[in-house]
Scaffold this motif. Structure first.
Motif, PDB file in Angstrom:
ATOM      1  N   MET A 309     -47.067  -4.492  37.099  1.00  8.62           N
ATOM      2  CA  MET A 309     -45.624  -4.542  36.904  1.00  8.62           C
ATOM      3  C   MET A 309     -45.131  -5.991  36.817  1.00  8.62           C
ATOM      4  O   MET A 309     -44.248  -6.310  36.024  1.00  8.62           O
ATOM      5  CB  MET A 309     -44.910  -3.799  38.027  1.00  8.62           C
ATOM      6  CG  MET A 309     -45.005  -2.282  37.915  1.00  8.62           C
ATOM      7  SD  MET A 309     -44.175  -1.622  36.447  1.00  8.62           S
ATOM      8  CE  MET A 309     -42.443  -1.801  36.915  1.00  8.62           C
ATOM      9  N   VAL A 310     -45.700  -6.869  37.631  1.00  6.68           N
ATOM     10  CA  VAL A 310     -45.351  -8.284  37.532  1.00  6.68           C
ATOM     11  C   VAL A 310     -45.786  -8.840  36.181  1.00  6.68           C
ATOM     12  O   VAL A 310     -45.062  -9.598  35.531  1.00  6.68           O
ATOM     13  CB  VAL A 310     -45.982  -9.089  38.685  1.00  6.68           C
ATOM     14  CG1 VAL A 310     -45.747 -10.579  38.489  1.00  6.68           C
ATOM     15  CG2 VAL A 310     -45.416  -8.638  40.023  1.00  6.68           C
ATOM     16  N   LYS A 311     -46.965  -8.433  35.741  1.00  5.84           N
ATOM     17  CA  LYS A 311     -47.470  -8.881  34.451  1.00  5.84           C
ATOM     18  C   LYS A 311     -46.567  -8.382  33.314  1.00  5.84           C
ATOM     19  O   LYS A 311     -46.207  -9.144  32.409  1.00  5.84           O
ATOM     20  CB  LYS A 311     -48.897  -8.364  34.271  1.00  5.84           C
ATOM     21  CG  LYS A 311     -49.642  -8.914  33.068  1.00  5.84           C
ATOM     22  CD  LYS A 311     -51.080  -8.413  33.095  1.00  5.84           C
ATOM     23  CE  LYS A 311     -51.861  -8.877  31.872  1.00  5.84           C
ATOM     24  NZ  LYS A 311     -53.251  -8.336  31.898  1.00  5.84           N
ATOM     25  N   LEU A 312     -46.189  -7.110  33.381  1.00  8.15           N
ATOM     26  CA  LEU A 312     -45.291  -6.543  32.374  1.00  8.15           C
ATOM     27  C   LEU A 312     -43.952  -7.256  32.365  1.00  8.15           C
ATOM     28  O   LEU A 312     -43.374  -7.515  31.299  1.00  8.15           O
ATOM     29  CB  LEU A 312     -45.081  -5.048  32.659  1.00  8.15           C
ATOM     30  CG  LEU A 312     -44.048  -4.313  31.791  1.00  8.15           C
ATOM     31  CD1 LEU A 312     -44.504  -4.254  30.338  1.00  8.15           C
ATOM     32  CD2 LEU A 312     -43.812  -2.897  32.330  1.00  8.15           C
ATOM     33  N   SER A 313     -43.467  -7.614  33.536  1.00 11.19           N
ATOM     34  CA  SER A 313     -42.141  -8.231  33.644  1.00 11.19           C
ATOM     35  C   SER A 313     -42.107  -9.641  33.061  1.00 11.19           C
ATOM     36  O   SER A 313     -41.029 -10.219  32.902  1.00 11.19           O
ATOM     37  CB  SER A 313     -41.696  -8.273  35.105  1.00 11.19           C
ATOM     38  OG  SER A 313     -42.371  -9.294  35.835  1.00 11.19           O
ATOM     39  N   GLY A 314     -43.263 -10.201  32.746  1.00  7.69           N
ATOM     40  CA  GLY A 314     -43.323 -11.526  32.146  1.00  7.69           C
ATOM     41  C   GLY A 314     -43.481 -11.515  30.648  1.00  7.69           C
ATOM     42  O   GLY A 314     -43.578 -12.569  30.017  1.00  7.69           O
ATOM     43  N   VAL A 315     -43.487 -10.318  30.044  1.00  6.08           N
ATOM     44  CA  VAL A 315     -43.667 -10.229  28.595  1.00  6.08           C
ATOM     45  C   VAL A 315     -42.409 -10.702  27.869  1.00  6.08           C
ATOM     46  O   VAL A 315     -41.309 -10.192  28.090  1.00  6.08           O
ATOM     47  CB  VAL A 315     -43.992  -8.774  28.182  1.00  6.08           C
ATOM     48  CG1 VAL A 315     -43.984  -8.641  26.665  1.00  6.08           C
ATOM     49  CG2 VAL A 315     -45.341  -8.344  28.743  1.00  6.08           C
ATOM     50  N   GLY A 316     -42.549 -11.703  27.017  1.00  5.48           N
ATOM     51  CA  GLY A 316     -41.493 -12.132  26.115  1.00  5.48           C
ATOM     52  C   GLY A 316     -40.185 -12.528  26.769  1.00  5.48           C
ATOM     53  O   GLY A 316     -39.114 -12.292  26.191  1.00  5.48           O
ATOM     54  N   VAL A 317     -40.236 -13.118  27.958  1.00  3.32           N
ATOM     55  CA  VAL A 317     -38.989 -13.440  28.649  1.00  3.32           C
ATOM     56  C   VAL A 317     -38.282 -14.628  28.005  1.00  3.32           C
ATOM     57  O   VAL A 317     -38.912 -15.513  27.421  1.00  3.32           O
ATOM     58  CB  VAL A 317     -39.239 -13.732  30.149  1.00  3.32           C
ATOM     59  CG1 VAL A 317     -39.788 -12.503  30.842  1.00  3.32           C
ATOM     60  CG2 VAL A 317     -40.165 -14.921  30.335  1.00  3.32           C
ATOM     61  N   LEU A 318     -36.959 -14.615  28.124  1.00  2.70           N
ATOM     62  CA  LEU A 318     -36.123 -15.731  27.685  1.00  2.70           C
ATOM     63  C   LEU A 318     -35.724 -16.532  28.917  1.00  2.70           C
ATOM     64  O   LEU A 318     -35.296 -15.958  29.920  1.00  2.70           O
ATOM     65  CB  LEU A 318     -34.868 -15.217  26.977  1.00  2.70           C
ATOM     66  CG  LEU A 318     -35.085 -14.342  25.740  1.00  2.70           C
ATOM     67  CD1 LEU A 318     -33.759 -13.769  25.257  1.00  2.70           C
ATOM     68  CD2 LEU A 318     -35.770 -15.130  24.638  1.00  2.70           C
ATOM     69  N   THR A 319     -35.861 -17.844  28.852  1.00  9.02           N
ATOM     70  CA  THR A 319     -35.502 -18.699  29.987  1.00  9.02           C
ATOM     71  C   THR A 319     -34.791 -19.946  29.476  1.00  9.02           C
ATOM     72  O   THR A 319     -34.645 -20.148  28.264  1.00  9.02           O
ATOM     73  CB  THR A 319     -36.751 -19.116  30.798  1.00  9.02           C
ATOM     74  OG1 THR A 319     -37.657 -19.832  29.928  1.00  9.02           O
ATOM     75  CG2 THR A 319     -37.462 -17.912  31.391  1.00  9.02           C
ATOM     76  N   GLY A 320     -34.362 -20.791  30.413  1.00 11.89           N
ATOM     77  CA  GLY A 320     -33.730 -22.051  30.030  1.00 11.89           C
ATOM     78  C   GLY A 320     -32.414 -21.830  29.314  1.00 11.89           C
ATOM     79  O   GLY A 320     -31.504 -21.197  29.844  1.00 11.89           O
ATOM     80  N   GLN A 321     -32.329 -22.303  28.094  1.00 11.72           N
ATOM     81  CA  GLN A 321     -31.105 -22.167  27.295  1.00 11.72           C
ATOM     82  C   GLN A 321     -31.196 -21.039  26.275  1.00 11.72           C
ATOM     83  O   GLN A 321     -30.252 -20.816  25.503  1.00 11.72           O
ATOM     84  CB  GLN A 321     -30.814 -23.495  26.569  1.00 11.72           C
ATOM     85  CG  GLN A 321     -30.558 -24.659  27.504  1.00 11.72           C
ATOM     86  CD  GLN A 321     -29.404 -24.386  28.458  1.00 11.72           C
ATOM     87  OE1 GLN A 321     -28.314 -23.989  28.040  1.00 11.72           O
ATOM     88  NE2 GLN A 321     -29.647 -24.588  29.754  1.00 11.72           N
ATOM     89  N   ASP A 322     -32.301 -20.322  26.257  1.00 11.77           N
ATOM     90  CA  ASP A 322     -32.447 -19.197  25.326  1.00 11.77           C
ATOM     91  C   ASP A 322     -31.634 -18.007  25.816  1.00 11.77           C
ATOM     92  O   ASP A 322     -31.470 -17.794  27.021  1.00 11.77           O
ATOM     93  CB  ASP A 322     -33.916 -18.801  25.190  1.00 11.77           C
ATOM     94  CG  ASP A 322     -34.757 -19.875  24.533  1.00 11.77           C
ATOM     95  OD1 ASP A 322     -34.195 -20.641  23.723  1.00 11.77           O
ATOM     96  OD2 ASP A 322     -35.959 -19.958  24.835  1.00 11.77           O
ATOM     97  N   GLY A 323     -31.141 -17.203  24.892  1.00  6.24           N
ATOM     98  CA  GLY A 323     -30.386 -16.027  25.277  1.00  6.24           C
ATOM     99  C   GLY A 323     -29.103 -16.391  25.999  1.00  6.24           C
ATOM    100  O   GLY A 323     -28.520 -17.457  25.781  1.00  6.24           O
TER     101      GLY A 323
END
Length: 333
Positions: A309-323
């Motif tokens: 679930m932790v691994k799945l939750s890291g798929v394609g995340v937006l961080t920083g100024q994205d999104g």
């Protein structure tokens, strides 16, 4: 099929430590995600989410499974960006309309309520994607599953695609090889397929998703010969061969319907998996061996489920100024 409970205490694991993945056990999914991301900016975040999920499951025990499914359908399509939560607009025909979501995906109102309460405490701070990731952790734990640290700091996507959802969400009618490919395309692996499929230890499926097994499995008008006869008889009573029964519900795990445990894997060994895509795990030597292990060792399943679930939750995340940090999970700011 609805069930209401007034006290969820019996669903929570008795020995917290056995099911908890501590800080040092968290799989790193992104250098920019941190389970303490909101500690200073929104210190009551976890409590607000927990109370919201607790209230929702108290009113509808099915909601634990619904939130788990909502989270998976978000992350498997263009990453964990909260895009599944977006309503359609004149410019967006989104994921809610996809074949695997339309008239079946649930839990949107739960996330809305939690978001409203968080906005009152911490305006424009917490993303809808992070709320969904926290909510599914609480839902699984309340159903008797593991508890894990959730890496936080995701930002929300600004678009949603029905076409992407139709292409990327695994279907219960697909061969195991196709489903595995959809997982590996996201950086997951065969083990994650088997482990995350174990989420079907809770929840229900509409008859339309498995009717082929009951009436015309191979085009000859016969039921699936691998299906346990007792289960077949029960399913025929729930899903008569008429279109009006398509939306009737059957439990994915009839042995322990609302309890998050490893019985799902024992069901597969006994040929009582509900969906073709579930029972297909027994047709491949590698996946069948994993099923045997998880059926034999419940704590291994709980530990590996938390990790996946932790691994799945890291798929394609937006961080920083994205999104962006959406103020309303249903619409772009």
């Amino acid at each position: 099929m609805e069930k209401t409970i007034s006290n969820l205490s019996f669903l929570v694991p008795i020995v917290f430590g056995l099911f908890f993945l501590g800080h040092n056990d968290v799989v790193s999914v992104s250098g920019q995600l941190d389970n303490k991301f909101y500690d200073n900016k929104c210190p009551n975040l976890t409590r607000i989410v927990r109370n919201g999920v607790w209230s929702a499951i108290s009113n509808d025990t099915r909601m634990a499974a619904s939130l788990l499914r909502l989270h998976f359908h978000d992350c498997i399509v263009n990453g964990c960006d909260g895009s599944v939560l977006l309503d359609d607009t004149n410019n967006i025909r989104g994921e809610k309309n996809a074949l695997g979501n339309r008239n079946s995906l649930r839990g949107f109102e739960v996330i809305d309520t939690i978001k409203t309460n968080i906005e009152k405490a911490c305006p424009s701070i917490v993303s809808c994607s992070d709320i969904l990731n926290l909510a599914v952790r609480e839902a699984v734990y309340l159903a008797g599953g593991p508890y894990w640290n959730v890496p936080l700091g995701r930002r929300d996507g600004v678009t949603s695609s029905e076409a992407s959802a139709n292409a990327e969400i695994p279907s219960p009618f697909e061969p195991l090889a196709n489903i595995t490919t959809k997982f590996t395309n996201k950086g997951l692996n065969v083990k994650d397929v088997v482990v995350l499929s174990g989420g079907h230890t809770i929840g229900f499926a509409q008859c339309v998703t498995f009717k082929q097994r009951l009436f015309d499995f191979d085009g000859s008008g016969n039921p699936d010969p691998t299906l346990d006869l007792s289960l077949l008889s029960n399913l025929l009573s729930i899903c008569p061969n008429q279109a009006s029964s398509d939306t009737n519900l059957a439990p994915l795990d009839p042995v322990s319907i609302f309890k998050f445990d490893n019985i799902y894997y024992k069901n597969l060994i006994n040929n009582t998996g509900l969906l073709m895509s579930d029972q297909a795990l027994m047709t491949d030597n590698t996946t069948a061996s994993m099923v045997q292990n998880y059926a034999r060792y419940p704590y291994l399943f709980l530990k590996d489920f938390a990790t996946s679930m932790v691994k799945l939750s890291g798929v394609g995340v937006l961080t920083g100024q994205d999104g962006q940090i959406r103020k309303n999970c249903r619409v772009v700011n």
